[in-house]
Design a protein around this motif. Structure first.
Motif, PDB file in Angstrom:
ATOM      1  N   SER A 131     -20.570  -1.177  10.204  1.00  0.00           N
ATOM      2  CA  SER A 131     -20.215  -1.251  11.622  1.00  0.00           C
ATOM      3  C   SER A 131     -18.773  -0.831  11.901  1.00  0.00           C
ATOM      4  CB  SER A 131     -20.461  -2.665  12.160  1.00  0.00           C
ATOM      5  OG  SER A 131     -19.731  -3.625  11.434  1.00  0.00           O
ATOM      6  N   GLN A 183     -23.657  -3.823  17.210  1.00  0.00           N
ATOM      7  CA  GLN A 183     -22.300  -3.989  16.681  1.00  0.00           C
ATOM      8  C   GLN A 183     -21.690  -2.634  16.319  1.00  0.00           C
ATOM      9  OE1 GLN A 183     -21.980  -7.194  13.667  1.00  0.00           O
ATOM     10  NE2 GLN A 183     -24.138  -7.617  14.083  1.00  0.00           N
ATOM     11  N   SER A 211     -29.399  -7.026  17.883  1.00  0.00           N
ATOM     12  CA  SER A 211     -27.942  -7.126  17.841  1.00  0.00           C
ATOM     13  C   SER A 211     -27.367  -5.719  17.938  1.00  0.00           C
ATOM     14  CB  SER A 211     -27.475  -7.799  16.545  1.00  0.00           C
ATOM     15  OG  SER A 211     -27.735  -6.976  15.419  1.00  0.00           O
TER      16      SER A 211
END
Length: 264
Positions: free
Chosen positions: A43, A16, A14
């Motif tokens: 993030s 982010q 992922s």
């Protein structure tokens, strides 16, 4: 999750946020979801890349034994594919062993690195035997039975009593680990070398995080160096899983470390 092809396998990750890059590696029988309470706290200020390690989560789980070197090369493949030249690499438990292999061989790619409930020590002979027993349990009884036995001991007893839902979430993530992936990773941990010298020799900023109640990797096995470039942090009252037990506190430690490391 996005996918990168590495060494014959697909590796999920992922991606982010924006800013300085922090790469997070989860522990054994985990996935990028292990960081689900930590990532939102980071993030907003940093670009956070969390991998599903080989044999875990959405990543491929080829048959046979893995090595921490192979798993570190998977990390390199993902960061190369994303064209990220430098980053801070932080690994929880198994992820820490992979982090040390990466730091030993690809130090020029790192702004800093850290171990979270992990160690530079190799497995003892007793621990090596336990790894083989783990593989046998996984193969004979299945991943669900193995994870059910594994997870409770990862948390502090007080957490298990006060917040049983955290244990259930860790189990839920663990159940998704392919049996052959868990077996391959267990054998990787069994064969890893002593890498305390990576910590003692490195000039990079290093973060070492311990849980006060961690019986798997107690603080004395984590704090193997007190050089000026090493930041030591002990989180009170937690076991091996501060990612679940004290995510905001862990995120604060990471934030302070990365801020200091990237200013140098």
């Amino acid at each position: 999750m996005e996918i990168v092809h590495s060494n014959g396998s697909n590796i999920g990750y992922s991606d982010q946020g924006e800013g300085e890059v922090i790469v997070l590696l989860h522990g054994f029988c985990g996935s990028a979801d292990y960081w689900e309470k930590v990532i939102p706290a980071l993030s907003g200020s940093y670009r956070i890349i969390a991998l599903d390690l080989r044999g875990h989560g959405t990543s491929d789980a080829p048959l046979g034994a893995y090595s921490v070197e192979q798993m570190a090369d998977d990390v390199l493949s993902v960061l190369d594919a994303l064209e990220i030249p430098q980053f801070t690499l932080l690994g929880h438990s198994l992820g820490g062993y992979i982090t040390l292999s990466f730091a030993q061989r690809y130090a020029a790619r790192l702004r800093g690195f850290g171990l979270i409930h992990s160690t530079g020590y190799p497995d003892s002979e007793e621990a090596k035997e336990k790894r083989l027993k783990s593989v046998s349990t996984i193969q004979n009884e299945g991943i669900t039975a193995f994870v059910d036995a594994l997870v409770p001991g990862l948390f502090a007893p007080t957490t298990a009593e006060a917040a049983p839902q955290l244990l259930e979430r860790a189990k839920e993530i663990g159940y998704r680990t392919p049996p052959q992936g868990a077996a391959g990773a267990a054998l990787a941990m069994r064969e890893r070398p002593d890498r305390r010298d990576v910590i003692s020799a490195s000039v990079l900023p290093i973060l070492l995080v311990a849980g006060e109640k961690d019986t798997h990797v107690p603080p004395e096995k984590i704090f193997t160096s007190d050089k000026p470039n090493v930041t030591q942090a002990t989180i009170p009252g937690v076991g091996h899983m501060s990612l679940f037990e004290a995510p905001e506190q862990l995120a604060g430690i990471i934030r302070d470390f990365v801020q200091a490391a990237t200013q140098k």
